[in-house]
Motif scaffolding. Structure first.
Motif, PDB file in Angstrom:
ATOM      1  N   PRO A 195       0.830  -1.212   0.000  1.00 51.96           N
ATOM      2  CA  PRO A 195       0.000   0.000   0.000  1.00 51.96           C
ATOM      3  C   PRO A 195       0.862   1.260   0.000  1.00 51.96           C
ATOM      4  O   PRO A 195       1.983   1.262   0.508  1.00 51.96           O
ATOM      5  N   GLN A 196       0.318   2.287  -0.594  1.00 51.02           N
ATOM      6  CA  GLN A 196       0.991   3.584  -0.648  1.00 51.02           C
ATOM      7  C   GLN A 196       1.243   4.089   0.767  1.00 51.02           C
ATOM      8  O   GLN A 196       0.409   3.907   1.647  1.00 51.02           O
ATOM      9  N   HIS A 197       2.405   4.703   0.969  1.00 52.94           N
ATOM     10  CA  HIS A 197       2.693   5.243   2.300  1.00 52.94           C
ATOM     11  C   HIS A 197       1.657   6.293   2.676  1.00 52.94           C
ATOM     12  O   HIS A 197       1.291   7.132   1.859  1.00 52.94           O
ATOM     13  N   PHE A 198       1.176   6.207   3.924  1.00 51.25           N
ATOM     14  CA  PHE A 198       0.073   7.084   4.316  1.00 51.25           C
ATOM     15  C   PHE A 198       0.541   8.523   4.484  1.00 51.25           C
ATOM     16  O   PHE A 198       1.503   8.808   5.183  1.00 51.25           O
TER      17      PHE A 198
ATOM     18  N   LEU B  97      -0.672  12.279   5.724  1.00 48.87           N
ATOM     19  CA  LEU B  97      -1.687  12.830   6.637  1.00 48.87           C
ATOM     20  C   LEU B  97      -2.717  13.689   5.916  1.00 48.87           C
ATOM     21  O   LEU B  97      -3.797  13.928   6.429  1.00 48.87           O
TER      22      LEU B  97
ATOM     23  N   GLN C  81      -6.997  10.665   2.866  1.00 48.94           N
ATOM     24  CA  GLN C  81      -8.015  10.023   3.692  1.00 48.94           C
ATOM     25  C   GLN C  81      -7.487   8.700   4.217  1.00 48.94           C
ATOM     26  O   GLN C  81      -6.799   7.972   3.507  1.00 48.94           O
ATOM     27  N   TRP C  82      -7.819   8.400   5.455  1.00 49.73           N
ATOM     28  CA  TRP C  82      -7.466   7.109   6.037  1.00 49.73           C
ATOM     29  C   TRP C  82      -8.531   6.111   5.606  1.00 49.73           C
ATOM     30  O   TRP C  82      -9.677   6.191   6.019  1.00 49.73           O
TER      31      TRP C  82
ATOM     32  N   HIS D 104      -7.840   2.655   5.587  1.00 48.61           N
ATOM     33  CA  HIS D 104      -7.550   1.329   6.110  1.00 48.61           C
ATOM     34  C   HIS D 104      -8.436   1.037   7.311  1.00 48.61           C
ATOM     35  O   HIS D 104      -9.136   1.905   7.811  1.00 48.61           O
TER      36      HIS D 104
ATOM     37  N   PRO E  83      -9.266   0.361  11.207  1.00 49.78           N
ATOM     38  CA  PRO E  83      -8.686   0.961  12.408  1.00 49.78           C
ATOM     39  C   PRO E  83      -7.578   0.061  12.982  1.00 49.78           C
ATOM     40  O   PRO E  83      -7.663  -1.160  12.870  1.00 49.78           O
ATOM     41  N   VAL E  84      -6.563   0.683  13.566  1.00 57.93           N
ATOM     42  CA  VAL E  84      -5.448  -0.070  14.140  1.00 57.93           C
ATOM     43  C   VAL E  84      -5.353   0.250  15.623  1.00 57.93           C
ATOM     44  O   VAL E  84      -5.542   1.397  16.019  1.00 57.93           O
TER      45      VAL E  84
ATOM     46  N   VAL F 278      -3.313  -5.663  -3.780  1.00 60.73           N
ATOM     47  CA  VAL F 278      -2.531  -4.795  -2.916  1.00 60.73           C
ATOM     48  C   VAL F 278      -2.395  -5.499  -1.578  1.00 60.73           C
ATOM     49  O   VAL F 278      -3.369  -5.991  -1.020  1.00 60.73           O
ATOM     50  N   PHE F 279      -1.170  -5.595  -1.065  1.00 60.85           N
ATOM     51  CA  PHE F 279      -0.946  -6.316   0.180  1.00 60.85           C
ATOM     52  C   PHE F 279      -1.734  -5.651   1.309  1.00 60.85           C
ATOM     53  O   PHE F 279      -1.700  -4.432   1.457  1.00 60.85           O
TER      54      PHE F 279
ATOM     55  N   PRO G 124       0.095   1.127   5.920  1.00 60.67           N
ATOM     56  CA  PRO G 124       0.788   2.014   4.983  1.00 60.67           C
ATOM     57  C   PRO G 124       1.914   2.792   5.659  1.00 60.67           C
ATOM     58  O   PRO G 124       2.001   4.014   5.538  1.00 60.67           O
ATOM     59  N   PHE G 125       2.754   2.074   6.391  1.00 62.69           N
ATOM     60  CA  PHE G 125       3.893   2.720   7.047  1.00 62.69           C
ATOM     61  C   PHE G 125       5.137   1.902   6.759  1.00 62.69           C
ATOM     62  O   PHE G 125       5.055   0.700   6.514  1.00 62.69           O
TER      63      PHE G 125
ATOM     64  N   TYR H 130      -4.541   4.177  19.181  1.00 61.67           N
ATOM     65  CA  TYR H 130      -5.601   3.814  18.244  1.00 61.67           C
ATOM     66  C   TYR H 130      -5.518   4.745  17.055  1.00 61.67           C
ATOM     67  O   TYR H 130      -5.401   5.967  17.210  1.00 61.67           O
ATOM     68  N   LEU H 131      -5.558   4.166  15.882  1.00 62.62           N
ATOM     69  CA  LEU H 131      -5.524   4.963  14.663  1.00 62.62           C
ATOM     70  C   LEU H 131      -6.694   4.530  13.803  1.00 62.62           C
ATOM     71  O   LEU H 131      -6.772   3.376  13.388  1.00 62.62           O
ATOM     72  N   GLY H 132      -7.611   5.446  13.569  1.00 56.69           N
ATOM     73  CA  GLY H 132      -8.782   5.096  12.772  1.00 56.69           C
ATOM     74  C   GLY H 132      -9.862   6.144  12.960  1.00 56.69           C
ATOM     75  O   GLY H 132      -9.691   7.112  13.700  1.00 56.69           O
TER      76      GLY H 132
ATOM     77  N   ASN I  68      -8.936  11.395   9.472  1.00 56.23           N
ATOM     78  CA  ASN I  68      -9.935  11.977   8.581  1.00 56.23           C
ATOM     79  C   ASN I  68     -10.615  13.189   9.199  1.00 56.23           C
ATOM     80  O   ASN I  68     -11.151  14.037   8.488  1.00 56.23           O
TER      81      ASN I  68
ATOM     82  N   GLY J 280       2.970  16.875   8.958  1.00 55.16           N
ATOM     83  CA  GLY J 280       2.632  15.711   8.150  1.00 55.16           C
ATOM     84  C   GLY J 280       3.259  14.420   8.627  1.00 55.16           C
ATOM     85  O   GLY J 280       3.244  13.435   7.904  1.00 55.16           O
TER      86      GLY J 280
END
Lengths: 84, 156
Positions: A36-39, A41, A44-45, A47, A49-50, B36-37, B41-42, B68-70, B101, B136
């Motif tokens: 996946p493309q590097h996120f 900021l 838009q997110w 993916h 939730p992590v 796409v895997f 995305p990090f 938490y990220l989302g 977002n 960013g």
């Protein structure tokens, strides 16, 4: 068999086969899919939730998971919010 | 899986197709050719830094730090309340929730550690994170927040 024939059969032919395989191996994609493309900021997110946590670390007061009965807002100690 | 925690990081029942937890705790999974895997995305380096920061913060303070990220919904303050009880060791934890977002960050700490991870400590974390987010850098911001907060929370 002359020296030339020996060189052709045992030197040139293996070298040609080697080069053909080398060439073919550089043509394919290195991976079967794309990462996946590097996120960014600004993007838009999209993916899932992590949740990250150092779960292998032991905190002294950990007694395992007991059922949480309090309402979520009663569980909060400190809080802060921000926007950027 | 290491025996240090009673929290399984992974529930085998919820793993995706063709994935399995190996005896070391690592997840082994297949990638379908052409897709796409399904990875984060990090970069690996960023994830290692985040992992180290989380480990050090938790080890140093004995407060469980969670990130938490989302999406937190249109009302991040309410959204984080839905997430918080489901995090590991919630009552003794500090949760850094980021909703990219909505450009919002929420930090909450559990009641049991509310006297250590106070509002002002949480505010320090927000300030540190927002400074990096503005440039960013998502992971850098989270790592900065973890460092600042764990440094502010004195070890008992």
């Amino acid at each position: 068999m002359s020296i030339l024939e020996t060189l052709l059969i045992f030197g040139v032919i293996p070298l040609v086969i080697y080069l053909i395989i080398t060439f073919l191996s550089t043509r394919g994609k290195p991976y079967a899919g794309t990462a996946p493309q590097h996120f960014d900021l600004r993007a838009q997110w999209t993916h899932e939730p992590v949740l990250w946590s150092a779960v292998d670390e032991v905190t002294t007061h950990a007694h395992g998971h007991h059922e949480l009965t309090a309402a979520p807002q009663d569980m909060i100690g400190g809080s802060a919010s921000g926007k950027w | 899986m290491a025996s240090g925690s009673k929290w399984p990081a992974i529930d085998p029942a919820t793993l995706p197709y063709q994935a399995v937890v190996t005896s070391s705790g690592r997840i082994s999974a297949v990638h379908e050719a052409g897709d796409v895997f399904p990875e984060l995305p990090f970069t690996k380096d960023e994830l290692v830094r985040l992992d180290n920061a989380l480990t050090q913060a938790t080890r140093r303070t004995k407060v469980r730090f969670n990130v938490y990220l989302g999406d937190l919904g249109d009302d991040p303050a309410q959204g984080v309340l839905d997430v918080f009880p489901k995090t590991p060791e919630a009552e003794r934890s500090a949760l850094i929730a980021v909703s990219p977002n909505h450009r919002a960050i929420e930090i909450r700490s559990g009641r049991a550690v509310g006297d250590r991870v106070t509002d002002s400590v949480a505010q320090l974390g927000v300030t540190a994170a927002v400074a990096s987010f503005g440039q960013g850098d998502l992971i850098d911001g989270i790592v900065a927040a973890l460092r600042v907060m764990s440094a502010a929370v004195a070890k008992p």
